[in-house]
Motif scaffolding. Structure first.
Motif, PDB file in Angstrom:
ATOM      1  N   GLU A  38      -1.749  12.245   1.501  1.00 32.85           N
ATOM      2  CA  GLU A  38      -2.785  13.212   1.859  1.00 32.85           C
ATOM      3  C   GLU A  38      -2.722  14.362   0.862  1.00 32.85           C
ATOM      4  O   GLU A  38      -1.636  14.794   0.470  1.00 32.85           O
ATOM      5  CB  GLU A  38      -2.567  13.748   3.270  1.00 32.85           C
ATOM      6  CG  GLU A  38      -2.708  12.699   4.344  1.00 32.85           C
ATOM      7  CD  GLU A  38      -2.437  13.246   5.732  1.00 32.85           C
ATOM      8  OE1 GLU A  38      -2.337  14.482   5.899  1.00 32.85           O
ATOM      9  OE2 GLU A  38      -2.308  12.433   6.651  1.00 32.85           O
TER      10      GLU A  38
ATOM     11  N   TRP B 227       0.120   5.418   0.550  1.00 29.96           N
ATOM     12  CA  TRP B 227      -0.919   6.383   0.864  1.00 29.96           C
ATOM     13  C   TRP B 227      -0.345   7.788   0.898  1.00 29.96           C
ATOM     14  O   TRP B 227       0.853   7.978   1.049  1.00 29.96           O
ATOM     15  CB  TRP B 227      -1.636   6.044   2.171  1.00 29.96           C
ATOM     16  CG  TRP B 227      -0.795   6.154   3.401  1.00 29.96           C
ATOM     17  CD1 TRP B 227       0.004   5.192   3.928  1.00 29.96           C
ATOM     18  CD2 TRP B 227      -0.665   7.289   4.257  1.00 29.96           C
ATOM     19  NE1 TRP B 227       0.625   5.654   5.065  1.00 29.96           N
ATOM     20  CE2 TRP B 227       0.230   6.955   5.287  1.00 29.96           C
ATOM     21  CE3 TRP B 227      -1.213   8.562   4.243  1.00 29.96           C
ATOM     22  CZ2 TRP B 227       0.576   7.834   6.295  1.00 29.96           C
ATOM     23  CZ3 TRP B 227      -0.873   9.448   5.254  1.00 29.96           C
ATOM     24  CH2 TRP B 227       0.008   9.069   6.261  1.00 29.96           C
TER      25      TRP B 227
ATOM     26  N   GLN C 184      -7.404   5.585  -4.403  1.00 29.29           N
ATOM     27  CA  GLN C 184      -8.795   5.698  -3.955  1.00 29.29           C
ATOM     28  C   GLN C 184      -8.856   6.586  -2.724  1.00 29.29           C
ATOM     29  O   GLN C 184      -7.958   6.549  -1.883  1.00 29.29           O
ATOM     30  CB  GLN C 184      -9.345   4.323  -3.565  1.00 29.29           C
ATOM     31  CG  GLN C 184      -9.318   3.302  -4.653  1.00 29.29           C
ATOM     32  CD  GLN C 184      -9.686   1.913  -4.129  1.00 29.29           C
ATOM     33  OE1 GLN C 184      -9.829   1.696  -2.939  1.00 29.29           O
ATOM     34  NE2 GLN C 184      -9.831   0.975  -5.043  1.00 29.29           N
ATOM     35  N   SER C 185      -9.928   7.353  -2.597  1.00 25.14           N
ATOM     36  CA  SER C 185     -10.142   8.151  -1.385  1.00 25.14           C
ATOM     37  C   SER C 185     -10.555   7.240  -0.243  1.00 25.14           C
ATOM     38  O   SER C 185     -11.415   6.378  -0.406  1.00 25.14           O
ATOM     39  CB  SER C 185     -11.236   9.190  -1.614  1.00 25.14           C
ATOM     40  OG  SER C 185     -10.821  10.145  -2.543  1.00 25.14           O
ATOM     41  N   LEU C 186      -9.921   7.430   0.913  1.00 28.34           N
ATOM     42  CA  LEU C 186     -10.235   6.623   2.087  1.00 28.34           C
ATOM     43  C   LEU C 186     -10.957   7.410   3.170  1.00 28.34           C
ATOM     44  O   LEU C 186     -11.857   6.885   3.812  1.00 28.34           O
ATOM     45  CB  LEU C 186      -8.953   6.038   2.696  1.00 28.34           C
ATOM     46  CG  LEU C 186      -8.136   5.106   1.829  1.00 28.34           C
ATOM     47  CD1 LEU C 186      -6.918   4.631   2.597  1.00 28.34           C
ATOM     48  CD2 LEU C 186      -8.977   3.931   1.372  1.00 28.34           C
ATOM     49  N   ALA C 187     -10.533   8.648   3.400  1.00 28.24           N
ATOM     50  CA  ALA C 187     -11.097   9.416   4.512  1.00 28.24           C
ATOM     51  C   ALA C 187     -10.757  10.889   4.350  1.00 28.24           C
ATOM     52  O   ALA C 187      -9.907  11.251   3.545  1.00 28.24           O
ATOM     53  CB  ALA C 187     -10.526   8.918   5.834  1.00 28.24           C
TER      54      ALA C 187
ATOM     55  N   ILE D 267       0.848  -1.198   0.000  1.00 27.04           N
ATOM     56  CA  ILE D 267       0.000   0.000   0.000  1.00 27.04           C
ATOM     57  C   ILE D 267       0.885   1.250   0.000  1.00 27.04           C
ATOM     58  O   ILE D 267       1.951   1.275   0.610  1.00 27.04           O
ATOM     59  CB  ILE D 267      -0.967   0.027   1.207  1.00 27.04           C
ATOM     60  CG1 ILE D 267      -1.929   1.198   1.115  1.00 27.04           C
ATOM     61  CG2 ILE D 267      -0.215   0.020   2.514  1.00 27.04           C
ATOM     62  CD1 ILE D 267      -3.040   1.168   2.135  1.00 27.04           C
TER      63      ILE D 267
ATOM     64  N   MET E 127      -5.661   9.324   0.534  1.00 27.62           N
ATOM     65  CA  MET E 127      -5.843   8.473  -0.642  1.00 27.62           C
ATOM     66  C   MET E 127      -4.820   7.341  -0.585  1.00 27.62           C
ATOM     67  O   MET E 127      -3.731   7.516  -0.033  1.00 27.62           O
ATOM     68  CB  MET E 127      -5.667   9.283  -1.922  1.00 27.62           C
ATOM     69  CG  MET E 127      -6.635  10.445  -2.033  1.00 27.62           C
ATOM     70  SD  MET E 127      -6.506  11.318  -3.599  1.00 27.62           S
ATOM     71  CE  MET E 127      -7.472  10.211  -4.640  1.00 27.62           C
ATOM     72  N   ALA E 128      -5.173   6.192  -1.150  1.00 26.75           N
ATOM     73  CA  ALA E 128      -4.263   5.049  -1.129  1.00 26.75           C
ATOM     74  C   ALA E 128      -4.323   4.276  -2.433  1.00 26.75           C
ATOM     75  O   ALA E 128      -5.348   4.257  -3.114  1.00 26.75           O
ATOM     76  CB  ALA E 128      -4.610   4.118   0.026  1.00 26.75           C
TER      77      ALA E 128
ATOM     78  N   THR F 216      -6.490   9.687  -8.619  1.00 31.61           N
ATOM     79  CA  THR F 216      -7.528   8.704  -8.951  1.00 31.61           C
ATOM     80  C   THR F 216      -7.229   8.059 -10.309  1.00 31.61           C
ATOM     81  O   THR F 216      -7.340   6.838 -10.455  1.00 31.61           O
ATOM     82  CB  THR F 216      -8.919   9.357  -8.955  1.00 31.61           C
ATOM     83  OG1 THR F 216      -9.189   9.871  -7.650  1.00 31.61           O
ATOM     84  CG2 THR F 216      -9.997   8.361  -9.331  1.00 31.61           C
TER      85      THR F 216
ATOM     86  N   TYR G 229      -3.329   0.330  -3.642  1.00 32.53           N
ATOM     87  CA  TYR G 229      -3.066  -0.949  -3.008  1.00 32.53           C
ATOM     88  C   TYR G 229      -2.194  -1.903  -3.799  1.00 32.53           C
ATOM     89  O   TYR G 229      -1.697  -2.862  -3.262  1.00 32.53           O
ATOM     90  CB  TYR G 229      -4.380  -1.654  -2.689  1.00 32.53           C
ATOM     91  CG  TYR G 229      -5.147  -0.942  -1.616  1.00 32.53           C
ATOM     92  CD1 TYR G 229      -4.848  -1.132  -0.286  1.00 32.53           C
ATOM     93  CD2 TYR G 229      -6.163  -0.056  -1.954  1.00 32.53           C
ATOM     94  CE1 TYR G 229      -5.553  -0.454   0.702  1.00 32.53           C
ATOM     95  CE2 TYR G 229      -6.868   0.624  -0.971  1.00 32.53           C
ATOM     96  CZ  TYR G 229      -6.549   0.413   0.338  1.00 32.53           C
ATOM     97  OH  TYR G 229      -7.235   1.085   1.314  1.00 32.53           O
TER      98      TYR G 229
END
Length: 57
Positions: free
Chosen positions: A13, A11, A31-34, A9, A50-51, A26, A53
């Motif tokens: 910000e 990630w 993908q947006s996580l939080a 992974i 965002m992360a 994107t 995988y």
């Protein structure tokens, strides 16, 4: 570098208001996580976590 280290992974910000950056990430598999607040002594700014995988493609 993450791919060479077999990381599963990655990630990051990005500012919530930076729609262009969110679109870029994107389009590159993130993908947006939080959403999280980032606070300074004078302001609070919303960040999007965002992360990505997989690094096989």
């Amino acid at each position: 570098m993450a791919q060479n280290r077999n990381e599963s992974i990655l990630w990051l910000e990005v500012l919530k208001t930076n729609i262009g950056a969110q679109r870029f990430y994107t389009a590159n598999g993130f993908q947006s996580l939080a959403e999280l607040p980032f606070r300074t002594d004078i302001a609070e700014i919303q960040m999007v976590v965002m992360a990505r995988y997989s690094f096989r493609d």
